[in-house]
Design an enzyme around this catalytic site. Structure first.
Site, PDB file in Angstrom:
ATOM      1  CG  ASN A 101      11.197 -35.524  23.553  1.00 20.05           C
ATOM      2  OD1 ASN A 101      11.007 -36.115  22.480  1.00 20.05           O
ATOM      3  ND2 ASN A 101      10.203 -34.619  24.264  1.00 20.05           N
TER       4      ASN A 101
ATOM      5  CD  GLU B  81       6.476 -34.215  23.462  1.00 24.96           C
ATOM      6  OE1 GLU B  81       7.514 -35.078  23.231  1.00 24.96           O
ATOM      7  OE2 GLU B  81       6.432 -32.963  22.904  1.00 24.96           O
TER       8      GLU B  81
ATOM      9  CG  ASP C 119       2.289 -35.781  14.373  1.00 21.71           C
ATOM     10  OD1 ASP C 119       2.543 -35.317  13.152  1.00 21.71           O
ATOM     11  OD2 ASP C 119       3.491 -36.148  15.050  1.00 21.71           O
TER      12      ASP C 119
ATOM     13  CG  HIS D  76       8.667 -36.483  20.078  1.00 25.88           C
ATOM     14  ND1 HIS D  76       8.687 -35.450  20.513  1.00 25.88           N
ATOM     15  CD2 HIS D  76       8.520 -36.577  18.909  1.00 25.88           C
ATOM     16  CE1 HIS D  76       8.880 -34.673  19.469  1.00 25.88           C
ATOM     17  NE2 HIS D  76       8.762 -35.273  18.377  1.00 25.88           N
TER      18      HIS D  76
HETATM   19  C1  GLP Z   1       8.070 -33.541  15.048  1.00 24.82           C
HETATM   20  C2  GLP Z   1       7.048 -34.458  14.322  1.00 24.82           C
HETATM   21  C3  GLP Z   1       7.630 -36.085  14.598  1.00 24.82           C
HETATM   22  C4  GLP Z   1       9.038 -35.945  13.927  1.00 24.82           C
HETATM   23  C5  GLP Z   1       9.972 -35.326  15.115  1.00 24.82           C
HETATM   24  C6  GLP Z   1      11.331 -35.199  14.482  1.00 24.82           C
HETATM   25  O1  GLP Z   1       7.748 -32.717  15.983  1.00 24.82           O
HETATM   26  N1  GLP Z   1       5.941 -34.324  15.142  1.00 24.82           N
HETATM   27  O2  GLP Z   1       6.696 -36.692  13.625  1.00 24.82           O
HETATM   28  O3  GLP Z   1       9.381 -37.269  13.738  1.00 24.82           O
HETATM   29  O4  GLP Z   1       9.366 -34.356  15.562  1.00 24.82           O
HETATM   30  O5  GLP Z   1      11.263 -34.137  13.746  1.00 24.82           O
HETATM   31  P1  GLP Z   1      12.561 -33.841  12.650  1.00 24.82           P
HETATM   32  O6  GLP Z   1      12.628 -34.978  11.720  1.00 24.82           O
HETATM   33  O7  GLP Z   1      12.340 -32.411  12.104  1.00 24.82           O
HETATM   34  O8  GLP Z   1      13.761 -33.948  13.555  1.00 24.82           O
END
Ligand code: GLP
Length: 248
Positions: free
Chosen positions: A136, A143, A67, A138
């Protein structure tokens, strides 16, 4: 889903690296799907170490990030292009031109997102998709209530995700409101998915993803249908699982 519960964050990186290497080694052109966020940093560091030891070679690998923000200056240190360069391309000594990140600044975003899925298909798909999970539920930036068959597309970020990611910016209002993300359908096409999760703040999401119903409110639950999905978590992230004993 194969659930692997390990003692701590360091072990998560090590065990996940074993799985990634197992699935990529021997491939002439390994294709790795890349997640940003804090969760996979230990895994990427371990892969760099294992490459130095000769266990894997990323020089011919291809990479596709999950992304990117829309409306962020591509030169911003927190654009996912720059995050991927810093945390993956440089430490793994990958060829920058072989690692793609969705172009959130494309003039024709619709054409760019369609081309992204086509580019993944053209190389035969993603061999190993690295994943984290949002609080949440995702994955990528899919989302809650994203279609299970969605492809790469432009999406709106939820207030929760913007708040979660505000730590990477000077203030909440600097966090972009939109993104480009691979779809849940795109992610489900990966040949193997390796998810890494650490910390108690993810325990509810992990329990819902693993033990809850497959439901649009919990996008990661679609991974219950993935033919080869490995989830590596530490004890804190496993703390809300009702059936943790079955996975040990
Ligand atoms: C982010 C990314 C995801 C990631 C998630 C968790 O916003 N878009 O690809 O897996 O949220 O992030 P983190 O590993 O920093 O908790």
């Amino acid at each position: 889903m194969e659930i692997i519960i390990v003692a701590n964050e360091e072990e998560v990186g090590r065990v996940a690296a074993d799985k990634v290497i197992e699935h990529l080694s021997g491939l002439a052109t390994p294709v790795i799907g890349l997640a940003t966020g804090s969760s996979p940093l230990g895994l990427y560091a371990e892969l760099a170490r294992r490459q130095d030891e000769g266990d894997i070679d990323f020089s011919h690998a291809l990479g596709f990030a999950l992304d990117e923000y829309v409306g962020i200056d591509p030169a911003h240190p927190e654009s996912y292009r720059n995050v991927i360069n810093r945390t993956v391309v440089e430490p793994l000594r990958m060829a920058p031109e072989r690692v793609r990140v969705p172009d959130g600044a494309a003039e024709d975003l619709e054409a760019a997102v369609e081309e992204y899925d086509a580019a993944i298909e053209a190389v035969g798909g993603v061999d190993v998709q690295v994943l984290g999970i949002g609080s949440n539920g995702h994955i990528g930036f899919n989302e809650p209530f994203s279609s299970f068959s969605s492809r790469t597309r432009v999406e709106v970020l939820t207030p929760q995700t913007r708040e979660d990611n505000a730590r990477f910016f000077d203030s909440l209002d600097q966090v972009p409101t939109h993104c480009v993300t691979q779809g849940l359908g795109t992610i489900m096409d990966s040949h193997c998915a390796v998810m890494v999760v650490t910390g108690e703040h993810k325990a509810d999401a992990v329990a819902a993803m693993v033990e809850g119903p497959v439901a649009a409110v919990m996008p990661a639950s679609i991974l219950q249908f993935h033919p080869n999905c490995i989830v590596v978590i530490d004890e804190a992230a496993a703390s809300k699982l009702q059936h943790a004993d079955l996975f040990r």
